[in-house]
Design a protein around this motif. Structure first.
Motif, PDB file in Angstrom:
ATOM      1  N   VAL A  11       0.834  -1.276   0.091  1.00 46.78           N
ATOM      2  CA  VAL A  11       0.132   0.218   0.066  1.00 46.78           C
ATOM      3  C   VAL A  11       0.825   1.313  -0.023  1.00 46.78           C
ATOM      4  N   TRP A  12       1.804   1.292   0.670  1.00 43.30           N
ATOM      5  CA  TRP A  12       2.960   2.319   0.859  1.00 43.30           C
ATOM      6  C   TRP A  12       3.595   2.578  -0.793  1.00 43.30           C
ATOM      7  N   GLN A  13       3.923   1.320  -1.273  1.00 41.69           N
ATOM      8  CA  GLN A  13       4.563   1.424  -2.792  1.00 41.69           C
ATOM      9  C   GLN A  13       3.487   1.904  -3.601  1.00 41.69           C
ATOM     10  N   LYS A  14       2.362   1.692  -3.554  1.00 48.39           N
ATOM     11  CA  LYS A  14       1.437   2.176  -4.614  1.00 48.39           C
ATOM     12  C   LYS A  14       1.079   3.691  -4.314  1.00 48.39           C
ATOM     13  N   ALA A  15       1.137   4.189  -2.976  1.00 46.85           N
ATOM     14  CA  ALA A  15       0.904   5.430  -2.847  1.00 46.85           C
ATOM     15  C   ALA A  15       1.958   6.231  -3.093  1.00 46.85           C
ATOM     16  N   ARG A  16       3.170   5.796  -3.014  1.00 49.32           N
ATOM     17  CA  ARG A  16       4.493   6.481  -3.464  1.00 49.32           C
ATOM     18  C   ARG A  16       4.241   6.710  -4.834  1.00 49.32           C
ATOM     19  N   ILE A  70      -5.952   8.756   8.918  1.00 47.53           N
ATOM     20  CA  ILE A  70      -5.515   9.801   8.168  1.00 47.53           C
ATOM     21  C   ILE A  70      -4.932   9.781   6.846  1.00 47.53           C
ATOM     22  N   ALA A  71      -4.205   8.757   6.457  1.00 46.42           N
ATOM     23  CA  ALA A  71      -4.070   8.465   5.216  1.00 46.42           C
ATOM     24  C   ALA A  71      -5.254   7.973   4.568  1.00 46.42           C
ATOM     25  N   ARG A  72      -6.037   7.225   4.906  1.00 41.67           N
ATOM     26  CA  ARG A  72      -7.181   7.015   4.268  1.00 41.67           C
ATOM     27  C   ARG A  72      -7.965   8.236   3.859  1.00 41.67           C
ATOM     28  N   GLY A  73      -8.203   9.071   4.962  1.00 39.48           N
ATOM     29  CA  GLY A  73      -8.776  10.362   4.746  1.00 39.48           C
ATOM     30  C   GLY A  73      -8.144  10.902   3.368  1.00 39.48           C
ATOM     31  N   ARG A 100      -7.232   3.885  -8.851  1.00 41.99           N
ATOM     32  CA  ARG A 100      -6.121   3.600  -7.966  1.00 41.99           C
ATOM     33  C   ARG A 100      -6.181   4.361  -6.456  1.00 41.99           C
ATOM     34  N   THR A 101      -6.762   5.507  -6.430  1.00 46.44           N
ATOM     35  CA  THR A 101      -6.982   6.027  -5.187  1.00 46.44           C
ATOM     36  C   THR A 101      -7.839   5.093  -4.183  1.00 46.44           C
ATOM     37  N   SER A 102      -9.034   4.403  -4.813  1.00 43.58           N
ATOM     38  CA  SER A 102      -9.884   3.628  -4.322  1.00 43.58           C
ATOM     39  C   SER A 102      -9.468   2.196  -3.704  1.00 43.58           C
ATOM     40  N   GLU A 103      -8.411   1.784  -4.722  1.00 48.53           N
ATOM     41  CA  GLU A 103      -7.640   0.614  -4.347  1.00 48.53           C
ATOM     42  C   GLU A 103      -6.789   0.959  -2.974  1.00 48.53           C
ATOM     43  N   ILE A 104      -6.003   2.035  -3.014  1.00 47.29           N
ATOM     44  CA  ILE A 104      -5.332   2.473  -1.687  1.00 47.29           C
ATOM     45  C   ILE A 104      -6.272   2.364  -0.574  1.00 47.29           C
ATOM     46  N   ALA A 105      -7.351   3.065  -0.843  1.00 50.87           N
ATOM     47  CA  ALA A 105      -8.263   3.052   0.273  1.00 50.87           C
ATOM     48  C   ALA A 105      -8.867   1.756   0.860  1.00 50.87           C
ATOM     49  N   ARG A 106      -8.976   0.913   0.069  1.00 50.85           N
ATOM     50  CA  ARG A 106      -9.417  -0.411   0.211  1.00 50.85           C
ATOM     51  C   ARG A 106      -8.201  -1.285   0.917  1.00 50.85           C
ATOM     52  N   MET A 107      -7.049  -1.192   0.510  1.00 47.44           N
ATOM     53  CA  MET A 107      -5.849  -1.710   1.167  1.00 47.44           C
ATOM     54  C   MET A 107      -5.604  -1.279   2.605  1.00 47.44           C
ATOM     55  N   LEU A 108      -5.899   0.069   2.805  1.00 47.50           N
ATOM     56  CA  LEU A 108      -5.778   0.657   4.074  1.00 47.50           C
ATOM     57  C   LEU A 108      -6.746   0.136   4.921  1.00 47.50           C
ATOM     58  N   ASN A 109      -8.163  -0.067   4.296  1.00 47.34           N
ATOM     59  CA  ASN A 109      -9.059  -0.608   5.240  1.00 47.34           C
ATOM     60  C   ASN A 109      -8.803  -1.948   5.692  1.00 47.34           C
ATOM     61  N   GLY A 110      -8.164  -2.704   4.832  1.00 47.31           N
ATOM     62  CA  GLY A 110      -7.557  -4.112   4.956  1.00 47.31           C
ATOM     63  C   GLY A 110      -6.805  -4.260   6.213  1.00 47.31           C
ATOM     64  N   LEU A 111      -5.804  -3.204   6.143  1.00 46.00           N
ATOM     65  CA  LEU A 111      -4.538  -3.071   7.178  1.00 46.00           C
ATOM     66  C   LEU A 111      -5.255  -2.712   8.582  1.00 46.00           C
ATOM     67  N   LEU A 112      -6.186  -1.740   8.370  1.00 44.82           N
ATOM     68  CA  LEU A 112      -6.860  -1.240   9.468  1.00 44.82           C
ATOM     69  C   LEU A 112      -7.509  -2.340  10.486  1.00 44.82           C
ATOM     70  N   LYS A 113      -8.283  -3.145   9.548  1.00 44.44           N
ATOM     71  CA  LYS A 113      -9.273  -4.390   9.938  1.00 44.44           C
ATOM     72  C   LYS A 113      -8.099  -5.243  10.676  1.00 44.44           C
ATOM     73  N   TYR A 114      -6.909  -5.636  10.035  1.00 47.74           N
ATOM     74  CA  TYR A 114      -6.023  -6.512  10.479  1.00 47.74           C
ATOM     75  C   TYR A 114      -5.599  -6.019  11.658  1.00 47.74           C
ATOM     76  N   LEU A 115      -4.971  -4.790  11.913  1.00 51.72           N
ATOM     77  CA  LEU A 115      -4.668  -4.270  13.183  1.00 51.72           C
ATOM     78  C   LEU A 115      -5.674  -4.155  14.459  1.00 51.72           C
ATOM     79  N   SER A 116      -6.885  -4.150  13.992  1.00 49.22           N
ATOM     80  CA  SER A 116      -7.929  -4.117  14.885  1.00 49.22           C
ATOM     81  C   SER A 116      -7.999  -5.526  15.583  1.00 49.22           C
ATOM     82  N   LYS A 117      -8.094  -6.597  14.614  1.00 47.61           N
ATOM     83  CA  LYS A 117      -8.206  -7.735  15.006  1.00 47.61           C
ATOM     84  C   LYS A 117      -6.974  -8.322  15.920  1.00 47.61           C
TER      85      LYS A 117
END
Length: 132
Positions: A11-16, A70-73, A100-117
């Motif tokens: 996700v960072w690579q794609k954002a960069r 914040i990144a997701r926002g 591309r921005t939507s894909e990054i948002a979805r990836m961030l959602n996945g990372l956020l869900k993982y961290l919550s779990k």
């Protein structure tokens, strides 16, 4: 948190890459927009990758989550700016950038869900009460 670097995160690579592409794209915008939409789009795009990196550099998971949010926002902010730039006529076909921005948002959602779990602790078992 993992000992890997934020640079290992897809996700960072794609954002960069997206930030670089936004810089290249906005070079073609009118000079009158330098302090307008060009500046806003560049700031939003850079914010995505920077907040992912800063979040992973924090000590706690809640801090990491906060920076990922914040990144997701910033992805939604950038998406809106792309749509506005297209409305004005500065971008002919915004669909690929929006995806591309939507894909990054979805990836961030996945990372956020993982961290919550991972952050949740299993319930503490209650002691059994003897039957009356």
């Amino acid at each position: 948190m993992s000992k890997s670097s934020y640079r290992d995160l897809l996700v960072w690579q794609k954002a960069r890459v997206l930030a670089k592409d936004i810089y290249i794209l906005t070079r073609r915008f009118p000079r009158t927009e330098t302090f307008g939409i060009v500046s806003q789009m560049r700031r939003s795009a850079v914010s995505i990758a920077c907040n992912i990196a800063e979040g992973q550099g924090r000590w706690t998971r809640p801090d990491y989550r906060r920076f990922l949010l914040i990144a997701r926002g910033s992805t939604f902010e950038l998406e809106t700016q792309i749509i506005i730039a297209a409305d004005i006529g500065y971008i002919e076909d915004p669909d690929a950038l929006i995806e591309r921005t939507s894909e990054i948002a979805r990836m961030l959602n996945g990372l956020l869900k993982y961290l919550s779990k991972v952050q949740r602790k299993p319930p503490v078992p209650r002691p059994l009460r003897p039957a009356p």
